[in-house]
Every structure is written in structure tokens, then in C-alpha cells.
Design a protein around this motif. Sequence first.
Motif, PDB file in Angstrom:
ATOM      1  N   ALA A 119       0.815  -1.209   0.000  1.00  0.00           N
ATOM      2  CA  ALA A 119       0.000   0.000   0.000  1.00  0.00           C
ATOM      3  C   ALA A 119       0.855   1.269   0.000  1.00  0.00           C
ATOM      4  CB  ALA A 119      -0.935  -0.003   1.204  1.00  0.00           C
ATOM      5  N   GLN A 120       1.911   1.295   0.801  1.00  0.00           N
ATOM      6  CA  GLN A 120       2.794   2.456   0.831  1.00  0.00           C
ATOM      7  C   GLN A 120       3.782   2.426  -0.336  1.00  0.00           C
ATOM      8  OE1 GLN A 120       2.397   4.979   2.716  1.00  0.00           O
ATOM      9  NE2 GLN A 120       1.672   4.416   4.754  1.00  0.00           N
ATOM     10  N   ASP A 121       4.305   1.259  -0.645  1.00  0.00           N
ATOM     11  CA  ASP A 121       5.361   1.106  -1.656  1.00  0.00           C
ATOM     12  C   ASP A 121       4.917   0.135  -2.749  1.00  0.00           C
ATOM     13  OD1 ASP A 121       7.808   1.200  -2.978  1.00  0.00           O
ATOM     14  OD2 ASP A 121       8.778  -0.193  -1.595  1.00  0.00           O
ATOM     15  N   ASP A 122       4.277   0.591  -3.826  1.00  0.00           N
ATOM     16  CA  ASP A 122       4.046   1.992  -4.100  1.00  0.00           C
ATOM     17  C   ASP A 122       2.601   2.182  -4.554  1.00  0.00           C
ATOM     18  OD1 ASP A 122       4.589   4.701  -4.520  1.00  0.00           O
ATOM     19  OD2 ASP A 122       5.352   4.375  -6.535  1.00  0.00           O
ATOM     20  N   GLY A 123       1.692   1.439  -3.882  1.00  0.00           N
ATOM     21  CA  GLY A 123       0.293   1.622  -4.203  1.00  0.00           C
ATOM     22  C   GLY A 123      -0.145   3.059  -4.029  1.00  0.00           C
ATOM     23  N   ALA A 124       0.381   3.725  -2.997  1.00  0.00           N
ATOM     24  CA  ALA A 124       0.045   5.124  -2.757  1.00  0.00           C
ATOM     25  C   ALA A 124       0.400   5.995  -3.954  1.00  0.00           C
ATOM     26  CB  ALA A 124       0.752   5.626  -1.499  1.00  0.00           C
ATOM     27  N   GLY A 125       1.598   5.823  -4.475  1.00  0.00           N
ATOM     28  CA  GLY A 125       2.027   6.616  -5.624  1.00  0.00           C
ATOM     29  C   GLY A 125       1.196   6.343  -6.865  1.00  0.00           C
ATOM     30  N   VAL A 126       0.803   5.080  -7.051  1.00  0.00           N
ATOM     31  CA  VAL A 126      -0.025   4.711  -8.202  1.00  0.00           C
ATOM     32  C   VAL A 126      -1.351   5.454  -8.177  1.00  0.00           C
ATOM     33  CG1 VAL A 126      -1.373   2.806  -9.195  1.00  0.00           C
ATOM     34  CG2 VAL A 126       1.031   2.447  -8.584  1.00  0.00           C
ATOM     35  N   VAL A 127      -2.050   5.392  -7.053  1.00  0.00           N
ATOM     36  CA  VAL A 127      -3.378   6.029  -6.997  1.00  0.00           C
ATOM     37  C   VAL A 127      -3.262   7.545  -6.974  1.00  0.00           C
ATOM     38  CG1 VAL A 127      -4.434   3.993  -5.952  1.00  0.00           C
ATOM     39  CG2 VAL A 127      -3.559   5.818  -4.461  1.00  0.00           C
ATOM     40  N   GLN A 128      -2.187   8.077  -6.421  1.00  0.00           N
ATOM     41  CA  GLN A 128      -1.984   9.527  -6.472  1.00  0.00           C
ATOM     42  C   GLN A 128      -1.794   9.990  -7.918  1.00  0.00           C
ATOM     43  OE1 GLN A 128       1.357   9.775  -3.786  1.00  0.00           O
ATOM     44  NE2 GLN A 128       0.108  10.618  -2.128  1.00  0.00           N
ATOM     45  N   SER A 129      -1.042   9.206  -8.686  1.00  0.00           N
ATOM     46  CA  SER A 129      -0.802   9.567 -10.090  1.00  0.00           C
ATOM     47  C   SER A 129      -2.097   9.546 -10.882  1.00  0.00           C
ATOM     48  CB  SER A 129       0.217   8.601 -10.711  1.00  0.00           C
ATOM     49  OG  SER A 129       1.463   8.685 -10.037  1.00  0.00           O
ATOM     50  N   MET A 130      -2.930   8.533 -10.667  1.00  0.00           N
ATOM     51  CA  MET A 130      -4.222   8.480 -11.355  1.00  0.00           C
ATOM     52  C   MET A 130      -5.123   9.616 -10.880  1.00  0.00           C
ATOM     53  SD  MET A 130      -5.080   4.415 -11.768  1.00  0.00           S
ATOM     54  CE  MET A 130      -5.453   4.105 -10.042  1.00  0.00           C
ATOM     55  N   ASP A 177       6.702  13.266   4.378  1.00  0.00           N
ATOM     56  CA  ASP A 177       7.400  13.043   5.649  1.00  0.00           C
ATOM     57  C   ASP A 177       7.890  11.600   5.673  1.00  0.00           C
ATOM     58  OD1 ASP A 177       7.865  12.326   8.445  1.00  0.00           O
ATOM     59  OD2 ASP A 177       6.947  14.241   8.933  1.00  0.00           O
ATOM     60  N   GLY A 178       9.198  11.411   5.844  1.00  0.00           N
ATOM     61  CA  GLY A 178       9.779  10.077   5.709  1.00  0.00           C
ATOM     62  C   GLY A 178      10.094   9.356   7.000  1.00  0.00           C
ATOM     63  N   GLN A 179       9.685   9.895   8.148  1.00  0.00           N
ATOM     64  CA  GLN A 179      10.112   9.300   9.412  1.00  0.00           C
ATOM     65  C   GLN A 179       9.509   7.915   9.663  1.00  0.00           C
ATOM     66  OE1 GLN A 179      12.647  10.749  10.829  1.00  0.00           O
ATOM     67  NE2 GLN A 179      12.427  12.375   9.294  1.00  0.00           N
ATOM     68  N   ARG A 180       8.332   7.644   9.100  1.00  0.00           N
ATOM     69  CA  ARG A 180       7.691   6.335   9.326  1.00  0.00           C
ATOM     70  C   ARG A 180       7.820   5.378   8.140  1.00  0.00           C
ATOM     71  NH1 ARG A 180       1.867   8.169  10.074  1.00  0.00           N
ATOM     72  NH2 ARG A 180       2.625  10.003   8.945  1.00  0.00           N
ATOM     73  N   TYR A 181       8.329   5.870   7.030  1.00  0.00           N
ATOM     74  CA  TYR A 181       8.301   5.085   5.800  1.00  0.00           C
ATOM     75  C   TYR A 181       9.011   3.747   5.939  1.00  0.00           C
ATOM     76  CZ  TYR A 181       8.854   3.907   0.859  1.00  0.00           C
ATOM     77  OH  TYR A 181       8.843   3.261  -0.359  1.00  0.00           O
ATOM     78  N   PHE A 182      10.182   3.731   6.543  1.00  0.00           N
ATOM     79  CA  PHE A 182      10.968   2.498   6.603  1.00  0.00           C
ATOM     80  C   PHE A 182      10.492   1.548   7.701  1.00  0.00           C
ATOM     81  CE2 PHE A 182      13.616   5.297   4.099  1.00  0.00           C
ATOM     82  CZ  PHE A 182      13.917   4.454   3.030  1.00  0.00           C
ATOM     83  N   ASN A 183       9.454   1.944   8.442  1.00  0.00           N
ATOM     84  CA  ASN A 183       8.773   0.969   9.302  1.00  0.00           C
ATOM     85  C   ASN A 183       8.012  -0.044   8.452  1.00  0.00           C
ATOM     86  OD1 ASN A 183       9.642   2.692  11.286  1.00  0.00           O
ATOM     87  ND2 ASN A 183       7.622   3.281  11.996  1.00  0.00           N
ATOM     88  N   HIS A 184       7.645   0.375   7.230  1.00  0.00           N
ATOM     89  CA  HIS A 184       6.795  -0.440   6.360  1.00  0.00           C
ATOM     90  C   HIS A 184       7.506  -0.939   5.103  1.00  0.00           C
ATOM     91  CE1 HIS A 184       3.474   1.104   8.792  1.00  0.00           C
ATOM     92  NE2 HIS A 184       4.010   2.293   8.639  1.00  0.00           N
ATOM     93  N   HIS A 185       8.527  -0.270   4.705  1.00  0.00           N
ATOM     94  CA  HIS A 185       9.223  -0.513   3.438  1.00  0.00           C
ATOM     95  C   HIS A 185       9.669  -1.970   3.300  1.00  0.00           C
ATOM     96  CE1 HIS A 185      12.894   0.033   0.773  1.00  0.00           C
ATOM     97  NE2 HIS A 185      11.984   0.684   0.077  1.00  0.00           N
ATOM     98  N   HIS A 186       9.118  -2.670   2.294  1.00  0.00           N
ATOM     99  CA  HIS A 186       9.519  -4.041   1.948  1.00  0.00           C
ATOM    100  C   HIS A 186       9.215  -5.065   3.036  1.00  0.00           C
ATOM    101  CE1 HIS A 186      12.795  -2.419  -1.059  1.00  0.00           C
ATOM    102  NE2 HIS A 186      11.565  -2.028  -1.354  1.00  0.00           N
ATOM    103  N   ALA A 187       8.293  -4.756   3.929  1.00  0.00           N
ATOM    104  CA  ALA A 187       8.000  -5.647   5.054  1.00  0.00           C
ATOM    105  C   ALA A 187       6.528  -6.036   5.080  1.00  0.00           C
ATOM    106  CB  ALA A 187       8.389  -4.981   6.373  1.00  0.00           C
ATOM    107  N   ALA A 188       6.212  -6.982   5.960  1.00  0.00           N
ATOM    108  CA  ALA A 188       4.826  -7.443   6.105  1.00  0.00           C
ATOM    109  C   ALA A 188       3.917  -6.362   6.683  1.00  0.00           C
ATOM    110  CB  ALA A 188       4.782  -8.682   6.990  1.00  0.00           C
ATOM    111  N   THR A 189       4.497  -5.251   7.125  1.00  0.00           N
ATOM    112  CA  THR A 189       3.721  -4.141   7.687  1.00  0.00           C
ATOM    113  C   THR A 189       3.281  -3.130   6.628  1.00  0.00           C
ATOM    114  OG1 THR A 189       5.826  -3.067   8.194  1.00  0.00           O
ATOM    115  CG2 THR A 189       4.768  -4.290   9.974  1.00  0.00           C
ATOM    116  N   ASP A 190       3.638  -3.363   5.368  1.00  0.00           N
ATOM    117  CA  ASP A 190       3.240  -2.440   4.308  1.00  0.00           C
ATOM    118  C   ASP A 190       1.815  -2.758   3.860  1.00  0.00           C
ATOM    119  OD1 ASP A 190       2.996  -0.633   2.286  1.00  0.00           O
ATOM    120  OD2 ASP A 190       4.581  -1.464   1.011  1.00  0.00           O
TER     121      ASP A 190
END
Length: 463
Positions: free
Chosen positions: A295-306, A420-433
Motif C-alpha cells: 500500500a505504501q510502496d508503491d500503491g500510494a504513488g499509483v493512486v496519487q498519479s491516477m 514526511d519520511g520518518q515512518r516510511y521504513f517501518n513499512h518498506h519491503h516488510a509485512a507491515t506495508d
Amino acid sequence: MKTCSFRILIILLIFSCTGIAQNKDQDSIMINKLFTTVLTEGKSYEWLDHLANEIGGRLSGSIEAERAVKYTEAILNELGLDNVWLQPVMVPKWTRGFKEYAYLETAGGQKRVMDICALGGSIATPSLGIKAEVVEVQGIEELASLGKEKLSGKIVFFNRPMNPSFIHTYQAYGEAADQRYAGAKEAAKYGAVGVLVRSLTHSLDDYPHTGSMTYGDLPSSKHIPAAAISTNGAEYLSSLLKLQPDLKFYYKMNCKTWDDVQSYNVIGEITGSTYPDEYMVVGAHLDSWDLADGAQDDGAGVVQSMEVLHLFKKLGYKPKHTIRAVLFMNEENGLRGGKKYAEEIKRKGEKHRFAIESDAGGFTPRGFSFDTNAANLEKAKNWKSLFEPYLIHLFEKGYAGADINPMKGNIDVLAGLVPDGQRYFNHHHAATDTFDAVNKRELELGAATMASILYLFDRYGTN
């Protein structure tokens, strides 16, 4: 005569200043409409819900990636764009197989199960797994000093953490990522039988983070299995090695690399009213890793672009340049989609003026990073006051994005949305994304921010 000329100059200056003020007022009104519309009539969160929860993780070459192509193509068609099409691209196919299993074993025979996951592109372990002693290092540069004498037959444990002192989390990620990407390739040269890599996150948790890796030009007979270990697991393993350096680590992985398969970039466009043969791009990558729904990497970017194209259509904005939304395939483990798009625009001789990418999560937008010349950067900075009411303040020179970067040299401006990137790597490439980690309002604000900068470059052009 001189008095008359002076009066004419004053009149021209007055009209010029009045025109600038009027333009600024018009721009302010348009940007306000973009933000208001996305917050009240936006579709991005609804689209992301389907992409994440109905389709799920979209690793290139997978059934889920194929379904995502069809879904986003259908959405772009529903928006009533002038053109929607699929751009073919061959992509790698790698599968994880059955869930990985690992444990460490102390001298007394006691075992403790550990949380690991295969790195993307890794080979599998032998069918019975691997069990060996562990050598901990802080980086690739330590391998040469240890040499084959200390590394042959061992599992190399790369345990350099992301630097917590860096305010910009991407800086910390970039500094530590080499051990994940090239650790196996380098350790294999010294006879190691496998590698473990500390997950790339500032969080201390039990979630291993995957990501791409490479064997470079090593012959296949030299490839060794590569896995990420959770940060809690890494801390525990490191502390135990200090007490029992002869402990053994066991892991079993079932991953496999297959032949390349056919996939697609998904592209939709609104034809420009003044410069139909000049293009401006808003984009993100459609693929994701397989541990979660991306969802964060990179579903968010996909739907923002659309959403950007949806906003322009909703408001009846007719762009001067042709505006494209490009949903790139295979950013995570090959960048084939971004490279293919760049190759095609060069082959066709298409003039691309501007591109913006969203690939840093759907968090609160802070601004932009521009890869361009000084004149275009200064032009963007002159628009800062238009963004201040929306708490957007960052206009800096820097890296724009992986998928649009291959266009460099054939485009005037590359830009990256900076949330804001402070929380991004909590989810990046993990089961928490997962979808529940995305805030609807933050996601929508990011889409409006992208639409606003695209609108300004479309209206005033590039240098």
C-alpha cells in the motif's frame, strides 16, 4: 521626449506587475480547487483499498501484478482520458515459495526460531537447508580483512544498522543498502555459504524486510542464499555471538528465479491543447514486494498519479502539454518498466518537459526534490508562496525517482514528491506495508501537491 519614454516605461511596469499579480491570484485559486476537490471528491483512497486488499502484493511476473495492470487500465479508461494503453515490457519472475524457516543453535543444543525472509533474487538453500557458524561484520569492506581463512564455510551476518542520527531517512537507507544488494556477491568470493542482512529500518521489531539483491557477474555455481533478518533478531544474534561465537545458524528457503515474462506499463493521457506533442508525466511503480499488499510502496504513488488526471478532468482543466500518468512495472527488482519507457520516448523522438514521481509512501507531503538546471529550480522556488497555505515548504535540488531517472538527458525537469519520511521504513519491503497504515487525508494531500506543481509547470513551461 525623455519624459514621454519614462512615462511609457512606468506604465509598462505597472501593467507587468498587475499581470504577475493576476496570474498569482489565478494560480492560487486553481491550487485551492485542486486541494478542495481531492479532499471532498477524491478517489485515490478507494482505488488503493481495491489495489491493496482485493489484489494484494504485486511482485513483477505474478498473477497479482497482471490483475493490477488490468485494474488500473480499467480505472484510467473510466476517467474518460484521450488515450489509455499498455506498453509491453519483459520483466523478471522470482517466487518466494514456502515460508522461510530459521533458528539459531547454541553449544548446548538449545534452539531459538528466528524471523527471516529471502532477499529478492536469491537462490534457494539446499533442500535440507544450511547450518553453519556465523561471522558478524559491519559492512562489505570488512570482508577483505577477514579473508577466506575466517569466512569460508561460514554464514556472513551483515549487521550495520541504518544511522539513527540522519534526519533524512533515505540518507540512512542509502548508506546501509549496499550490504543488502551486494553482500551475497561479495561474501561468496571468500567462500561463505550464505548471508544474513540486518533489515533496513530504524524500528526494532520482528519483521524482516526484503529487497533486491544481485550476484553480479558471479557464475551460478558461486551463488549463495541471501536472507534478511529482523532487527530484533539481529540484535539478539549479535549479543549472543559475543557470548558464544561458535553458535550455529540454520535456515531454509524455497525461492526460485524463472524465465522472464511479459508484463506492461499502464499509461493514460490527456492531450495538450497547445503543445500536444510535448509531454509531462506523473508516475509511480505498480509492482510491489510480496510480503504484504504494497500500500505504501508503491500503491500510494499509483493512486496519487491516477488522481492527478482525475482532478484535471473533474475541474475541466485543459492542459497546454499532453499529460501522462505512467504506472511503471518492475521497479522493485529490475527497473525494466522505467527503462522501457525511456527507451521508447527516445526511439520515437518524443519531447518530454517534466516528470514527477511518487515513491516514498502516502505520508504527509512536505515538498519536492528537483533534478534540473538552476533556471528551472529557481522557477519552482518562486512558487513556494503558493504552497505555503498547505504546509508545503521543501523545494530542493536532489534525486527525483528511480522510474523517471532513465529519462534524464531527454527531459527538462525531473521531480520527486517528498512526503514526511520518518515512518516510511517501518513499512518498506516488510509485512507491515498494508492498507491500514495509509491515512486517507495524507494520501489525498500528496495527490493534490503533485497536481499543483504539474499544473504550474504546464502553464508556465520549462527552461
